[in-house]
Design a protein around this motif. Structure first.
Motif, PDB file in Angstrom:
ATOM      1  N   THR A 138       6.484  23.699  21.226  1.00 28.12           N
ATOM      2  CA  THR A 138       5.890  24.315  20.545  1.00 28.12           C
ATOM      3  C   THR A 138       4.636  26.119  20.724  1.00 28.12           C
ATOM      4  O   THR A 138       4.924  25.514  21.928  1.00 28.12           O
ATOM      5  CB  THR A 138       4.721  23.475  19.816  1.00 28.12           C
ATOM      6  OG1 THR A 138       3.930  24.986  19.124  1.00 28.12           O
ATOM      7  CG2 THR A 138       3.161  23.419  21.199  1.00 28.12           C
ATOM      8  N   ALA A 139       5.465  27.087  19.748  1.00 32.09           N
ATOM      9  CA  ALA A 139       5.479  28.322  19.923  1.00 32.09           C
ATOM     10  C   ALA A 139       3.620  28.006  20.814  1.00 32.09           C
ATOM     11  O   ALA A 139       3.380  29.131  21.352  1.00 32.09           O
ATOM     12  CB  ALA A 139       5.567  29.661  19.168  1.00 32.09           C
ATOM     13  N   LEU A 140       3.120  27.266  20.291  1.00 30.47           N
ATOM     14  CA  LEU A 140       1.717  27.770  20.369  1.00 30.47           C
ATOM     15  C   LEU A 140       1.587  27.584  21.970  1.00 30.47           C
ATOM     16  O   LEU A 140       0.434  28.080  22.485  1.00 30.47           O
ATOM     17  CB  LEU A 140       1.123  26.027  19.589  1.00 30.47           C
ATOM     18  CG  LEU A 140       0.721  26.673  18.390  1.00 30.47           C
ATOM     19  CD1 LEU A 140       0.230  25.097  17.930  1.00 30.47           C
ATOM     20  CD2 LEU A 140      -0.117  27.853  17.954  1.00 30.47           C
ATOM     21  N   ARG A 141       2.458  27.265  23.063  1.00 34.54           N
ATOM     22  CA  ARG A 141       1.505  26.885  24.334  1.00 34.54           C
ATOM     23  C   ARG A 141       1.588  28.320  25.086  1.00 34.54           C
ATOM     24  O   ARG A 141       1.339  28.170  25.709  1.00 34.54           O
ATOM     25  CB  ARG A 141       2.874  25.895  25.211  1.00 34.54           C
ATOM     26  CG  ARG A 141       3.098  25.690  26.463  1.00 34.54           C
ATOM     27  CD  ARG A 141       3.692  24.656  27.075  1.00 34.54           C
ATOM     28  NE  ARG A 141       2.985  23.290  26.388  1.00 34.54           N
ATOM     29  CZ  ARG A 141       3.892  22.121  26.310  1.00 34.54           C
ATOM     30  NH1 ARG A 141       5.366  22.940  24.822  1.00 34.54           N
ATOM     31  NH2 ARG A 141       2.920  20.858  25.162  1.00 34.54           N
ATOM     32  N   THR A 142       2.603  29.125  24.688  1.00 31.04           N
ATOM     33  CA  THR A 142       3.234  30.645  25.540  1.00 31.04           C
ATOM     34  C   THR A 142       1.689  31.611  24.849  1.00 31.04           C
ATOM     35  O   THR A 142       0.951  32.056  25.288  1.00 31.04           O
ATOM     36  CB  THR A 142       4.178  30.492  24.954  1.00 31.04           C
ATOM     37  OG1 THR A 142       5.050  30.481  23.800  1.00 31.04           O
ATOM     38  CG2 THR A 142       4.817  30.222  26.176  1.00 31.04           C
ATOM     39  N   GLN A 148      -6.462  20.044  16.644  1.00 31.88           N
ATOM     40  CA  GLN A 148      -4.748  19.082  16.548  1.00 31.88           C
ATOM     41  C   GLN A 148      -3.832  20.448  16.833  1.00 31.88           C
ATOM     42  O   GLN A 148      -2.947  19.713  16.668  1.00 31.88           O
ATOM     43  CB  GLN A 148      -4.607  19.590  14.546  1.00 31.88           C
ATOM     44  CG  GLN A 148      -5.163  17.969  13.936  1.00 31.88           C
ATOM     45  CD  GLN A 148      -5.567  18.796  12.443  1.00 31.88           C
ATOM     46  OE1 GLN A 148      -4.968  19.485  11.576  1.00 31.88           O
ATOM     47  NE2 GLN A 148      -6.204  18.445  11.776  1.00 31.88           N
ATOM     48  N   ALA A 149      -4.309  21.869  16.914  1.00 36.16           N
ATOM     49  CA  ALA A 149      -3.078  22.473  17.659  1.00 36.16           C
ATOM     50  C   ALA A 149      -2.933  21.721  19.605  1.00 36.16           C
ATOM     51  O   ALA A 149      -2.430  21.860  20.038  1.00 36.16           O
ATOM     52  CB  ALA A 149      -3.408  23.663  17.717  1.00 36.16           C
ATOM     53  N   ARG A 150      -4.876  22.051  19.628  1.00 41.58           N
ATOM     54  CA  ARG A 150      -4.187  21.493  20.909  1.00 41.58           C
ATOM     55  C   ARG A 150      -4.468  19.845  21.257  1.00 41.58           C
ATOM     56  O   ARG A 150      -3.435  19.744  22.108  1.00 41.58           O
ATOM     57  CB  ARG A 150      -6.047  21.315  21.486  1.00 41.58           C
ATOM     58  CG  ARG A 150      -6.695  22.334  21.074  1.00 41.58           C
ATOM     59  CD  ARG A 150      -8.466  22.613  22.457  1.00 41.58           C
ATOM     60  NE  ARG A 150      -9.053  24.214  21.309  1.00 41.58           N
ATOM     61  CZ  ARG A 150      -9.755  24.322  20.399  1.00 41.58           C
ATOM     62  NH1 ARG A 150     -10.005  23.255  20.223  1.00 41.58           N
ATOM     63  NH2 ARG A 150     -10.243  24.712  20.585  1.00 41.58           N
ATOM     64  N   ASP A 151      -3.965  19.143  20.987  1.00 43.29           N
ATOM     65  CA  ASP A 151      -3.791  17.525  20.258  1.00 43.29           C
ATOM     66  C   ASP A 151      -2.228  17.679  20.871  1.00 43.29           C
ATOM     67  O   ASP A 151      -1.787  17.369  21.613  1.00 43.29           O
ATOM     68  CB  ASP A 151      -4.234  16.747  19.466  1.00 43.29           C
ATOM     69  CG  ASP A 151      -5.442  16.831  20.302  1.00 43.29           C
ATOM     70  OD1 ASP A 151      -6.299  16.976  20.552  1.00 43.29           O
ATOM     71  OD2 ASP A 151      -6.199  16.562  19.037  1.00 43.29           O
ATOM     72  N   ALA A 152      -1.673  18.599  19.716  1.00 45.69           N
ATOM     73  CA  ALA A 152      -0.317  18.886  19.881  1.00 45.69           C
ATOM     74  C   ALA A 152      -0.058  19.334  21.274  1.00 45.69           C
ATOM     75  O   ALA A 152       1.474  18.840  21.860  1.00 45.69           O
ATOM     76  CB  ALA A 152       0.123  19.475  18.600  1.00 45.69           C
TER      77      ALA A 152
END
Ligand code: ZN
Length: 401
Positions: free
Chosen positions: A278-282, A267-271
């Motif tokens: 989202t901070a997940l990218r960095t 789900q995080a990858r999809d986002a």
């Protein structure tokens, strides 16, 4: 399979020793003469010993009995996706030896089984345990295992279909080998130290393993519950969202597809892929493969809205699954294990809150939810416990059953 009187006495001494004969009789509902005959036999077999005298209540001070820890050893092997863990337990369930190696290539399957044999034989030698006292070897792995034969019917994690693992290992190892599902092994380990010893006492624990996938096993009165065809515990594959994503089992919207560690990472990858801020990218250094569930929990902890939403949703679904289990089974305990529990209260408190919101108000009034205590070697310890818990199938233990 119920235990024989001798099995109950042995378990009582194991779990409550040092203990005197009158107390054993009380705990097991057996007569004192029966307990005396049984304990004399256990002492003559070298499994139990007198370890001193207890307090007197007027008459002679009663003799206290305890097991002889080094009278039996069991080996447990946990075949995981990333590593194979092996432990040797003594009769008192203490780990006397442990080791770990990379799982590596699992195909061809028979070559993998040969490697496993080599690891087991090497470990026995290194541990220095008396091989005459080695009672059996329990093997735990993810997947559907046929209890009677130890055949691996299906293991999606390993891409194995109908593999006679137990027969292969048995042909090459001079000790009884039993293969069992990893969740069941873990449930044995997590419920072992608090099991009831009395015949009448009820004690049920549902152990839910939430990591890459989601699985569960139920221990009732010290026995694993298998169900009619041996597939009980598939909590990860109950449908919680009828239009949810496809699951590895072929169904869609399963709890595992919505809330497992792998599902959270997906789900995080999809986002990130969708371009939403989202901070997940960095955090993942712009490489989607780096994203795992822990990273999502870490991002949620610092207030990232995307990560928070994923964590809230996943833990809510897990609560839905647990509430269903409570409504149906009403167990004494639910023990949560697996990688997601390592996220501490951010995981646990959310799951407990969702569960209590979803379970029927009057149901499961006594159930306690906790996190497993056995750690990374829990499944290996449980694999070793398969031997004494299935003692009626192990020649050296049959006198206890
Ligand atoms: Zn499924």
């Amino acid at each position: 399979m119920s235990l024989s009187p001798k099995g109950y006495v042995m378990r009582c001494i194991l779990q409550e020793g040092p203990i005197n004969r009158a107390a054993i009789a009380k705990r097991t509902s057996l007569s004192i003469p029966s307990v005396m005959t049984i304990t004399d036999d256990l002492i003559s077999r070298g499994l139990v010993q007198a370890v001193g005298k207890g307090e007197s209540r007027g008459g002679k001070r009663p003799e206290l009995l305890s097991v002889v820890p080094e009278s039996e050893y069991y080996i447990g092997v946990d075949i995981g996706r990333g590593s194979v863990r092996l432990v040797i337990l003594n009769l008192s369930r203490n780990v006397v030896y442990g080791t770990k190696e990379d799982t590596g290539e699992v195909h061809p399957e028979e070559a993998f089984a040969d490697r496993l044999c080599a690891l087991i034989l090497r470990s026995i030698e290194e541990s220095g345990v008396d091989t005459a006292k080695l009672v059996g070897i329990g093997i735990a792995m993810p997947g559907l295992i046929e209890q009677e034969t130890g055949h691996v019917l299906f293991s999606p994690d390993f891409d194995w279909n109908d593999i006679p693992l137990q027969s292969w290992l048995q042909r090459k190892l001079p000790y009884p080998v039993l293969v069992e599902n990893a969740n069941r092994a873990l449930a044995l380990a997590e419920s072992d130290d608090t099991q009831s010893t009395g015949k009448q006492a009820g004690n049920s624990a549902l152990c839910v393993n939430i990591g890459h996938g989601i699985g569960a096993a139920l221990v009732q009165d010290g026995r694993l519950y298998y169900g009619s065809s041996g597939t009980s515990g598939e909590i990860g594959h109950i449908t919680v969202s009828k239009d949810g994503p496809l699951c590895a089992c072929g169904n869609s919207g399963c709890l595992e597809a919505m809330a497992s560690g792998d599902a959270i990472a997906q789900q995080a990858r999809d986002a990130v892929r969708s371009g939403i801020p989202t901070a997940l990218r960095t955090l993942c250094e712009h490489s989607l493969e780096n994203i795992n569930a822990k990273m999502v929990f870490d991002a949620a902890a610092v207030g990232d809205m995307v990560a928070l939403s994923i964590v809230d949703k996943a833990t809510d679904y897990i609560g839905i699954g647990l509430a269903m289990a409570i409504n149906i089974l009403d167990p004494d305990r639910i023990v949560l294990c697996g990688g997601l529990t390592k996220n501490g209260p951010a995981f646990f408190d959310r799951v407990v809150k969702s569960t209590s919101k979803r379970q029927m108000r009057q149901a499961g009034r006594h159930v306690t939810i906790s996190v497993g205590k056995k750690g990374d070697y829990g499944t290996a310890i449980g694999a070793a416990l398969i031997i004494p818990y299935n003692g009626w199938r192990v020649p050296a233990l049959q006198h206890l059953y």
